[in-house]
Design a protein around this motif. Structure first.
Motif, mmCIF file in Angstrom:
data_model
loop_
_atom_site.group_PDB
_atom_site.id
_atom_site.type_symbol
_atom_site.label_atom_id
_atom_site.label_comp_id
_atom_site.label_asym_id
_atom_site.label_seq_id
_atom_site.Cartn_x
_atom_site.Cartn_y
_atom_site.Cartn_z
ATOM 1 N N GLY A 224 13.563 8.149 22.049
ATOM 2 C CA GLY A 224 14.578 8.150 21.001
ATOM 3 C C GLY A 224 15.836 8.884 21.433
ATOM 4 O O GLY A 224 16.104 9.069 22.628
ATOM 5 N N PRO A 225 16.643 9.360 20.468
ATOM 6 C CA PRO A 225 17.933 9.997 20.780
ATOM 7 C C PRO A 225 17.815 11.265 21.610
ATOM 8 O O PRO A 225 18.808 11.724 22.179
ATOM 9 C CB PRO A 225 18.505 10.300 19.392
ATOM 10 N N SER A 247 9.108 8.914 18.752
ATOM 11 C CA SER A 247 10.269 8.731 17.885
ATOM 12 C C SER A 247 10.297 7.314 17.314
ATOM 13 O O SER A 247 10.132 6.342 18.053
ATOM 14 C CB SER A 247 11.567 8.983 18.664
ATOM 15 N N GLU A 249 12.948 5.995 16.226
ATOM 16 C CA GLU A 249 14.316 5.530 16.442
ATOM 17 C C GLU A 249 14.452 4.869 17.810
ATOM 18 O O GLU A 249 13.655 5.119 18.718
ATOM 19 C CB GLU A 249 15.287 6.700 16.335
ATOM 20 N N PRO A 250 15.457 4.017 17.989
ATOM 21 C CA PRO A 250 15.700 3.407 19.297
ATOM 22 C C PRO A 250 15.971 4.472 20.361
ATOM 23 O O PRO A 250 16.400 5.592 20.046
ATOM 24 C CB PRO A 250 16.933 2.534 19.059
ATOM 25 N N THR A 251 15.742 4.111 21.611
ATOM 26 C CA THR A 251 15.943 5.027 22.734
ATOM 27 C C THR A 251 17.119 4.539 23.575
ATOM 28 O O THR A 251 16.945 3.686 24.454
ATOM 29 C CB THR A 251 14.678 5.119 23.599
#
Length: 329
Positions: A224-225, A247, A249-251
């Motif tokens: 992720g971020p 995560s 969320e996108p990486t």
């Protein structure tokens, strides 16, 4: 007949069932174990949900590691006898060789006589965590004295194993954790520094701790971020080893940090070690030496009886644990 845990559909912990099944005798090259304790791992929850790297046909068993006594030995297996205390290296497929049951069968090369100083609970919490951390930090990154290493998801079983291995070779472990709730426990356990991701600027804190661009190794389970601040604090020529994707969320790929610092970003699975006989033997030697010297000692977060496997999986997904969750039979 023996009791085993299986699931007939993907979903939450409630899909797990304890069932009575016939267990065949061990085939040639296999060892059958009467299980005393199971170590739980997040990969098992992922397979139960249907999001693991392996999607087996249903119904399926699961489980990566166990400890118990040798029940029976297949043809062609030497060096083991019924009644001996053993523990299990995680197999390539937990659907093919599931651990969750009163009886489990494994290829002989994945069965280890662990130090007698370990309890059943500790022996069931050895191989997945220490092999995963060893493979990344020692086999691949060649972690050594004077290295700084960042360990994310630091209070997980693998994170704690990584802290111990870093200290064992004289490196400086920097633990990154979601909140400050486990800060003192991580410091007491051996982390040289602890960073709370919710409260602190990760990149700035890493640079304060290690100096600008002095972190050579990062061992990350999150993705992720977080990759941007991690790579922003790394040394030129450093290596980031990614072994998980916690995560949601996108990486984003940190292109400019990778280019400017000639970084290596590498995916890693413990199967790289367990599938290579020479590397596996080296890992066993390193880990057994650490266990016998006391440098490595599994941490048990909580123990559940076999009948409470659903509750154990709920606790596994709570992220409240510090160490390995164990189920006893």
């Amino acid at each position: 007949m023996a009791r085993v845990v299986r699931f007939h559909q993907h979903g939450g912990p409630e899909v797990l069932r304890i069932e009575n099944v016939d267990i065949p005798k061990p085939s040639r090259g296999e060892i059958q174990i009467r299980v005393k304790a199971l170590g739980l791992n997040r990969a098992e929850a992922l397979m139960r949900w249907g999001t693991y790297i392996q999607t087996p046909p249903l119904p399926s068993g699961l489980g990566l590691e166990a400890a118990g006594v040798v029940e029976a030995v297949g043809e062609g297996v030497g060096g083991f006898a019924p009644g001996e205390a053993v523990s299990v290296v995680p197999p390539l497929s937990m659907a093919r060789w599931p651990a969750y049951g009163e009886i489990a069968t494994y290829p002989a090369n994945l069965v280890v006589k662990h130090p007698p100083s370990l309890s059943w609970e500790e022996a069931a919490a050895v191989w997945t965590q220490y092999l995963t951390a060893y493979g990344a930090l020692i086999d691949i990154a060649k972690l050594s004295r004077d290295d700084f290493v960042v360990i994310t998801a630091a209070s997980s079983s693998v994170g704690l194993a990584a802290i111990q291995i870093a200290n064992m070779v004289g490196a400086t472990p920097i633990a990154a954790t979601r909140t400050s709730a486990k800060r003192e426990a991580l410091l007491e356990f051996g982390a040289a520094h602890v960073i709370s991701l919710a409260d602190e600027d990760l990149e700035a804190r890493l640079k304060d701790i290690a100096g600008a661009e002095d972190i050579r190794v990062v061992f990350d389970a999150v993705g992720g971020p977080i990759l941007a601040p991690l790579t922003g604090a790394m040394a030129r020529g450093g290596i980031l080893i990614e072994y998980g994707g916690l995560s949601p969320e996108p990486t984003p790929f940190p292109l400019f940090a990778v280019l400017a610092k000639t970084l290596t970003l590498r995916g890693y699975l413990v199967h790289e070690i367990t599938g290579d006989p020479a590397r596996l033997e080296a890992a066993k030697t390193f880990i057994l030496d650490g266990l016998m010297s006391g440098s490595l000692r599994p941490v048990i977060a909580k123990t559940f009886p076999f009948e409470q496997i659903v509750e154990a999986h709920r606790f596994l997904e709570s992220n409240e644990q510090f160490g390995t969750i164990v189920v006893t039979i």
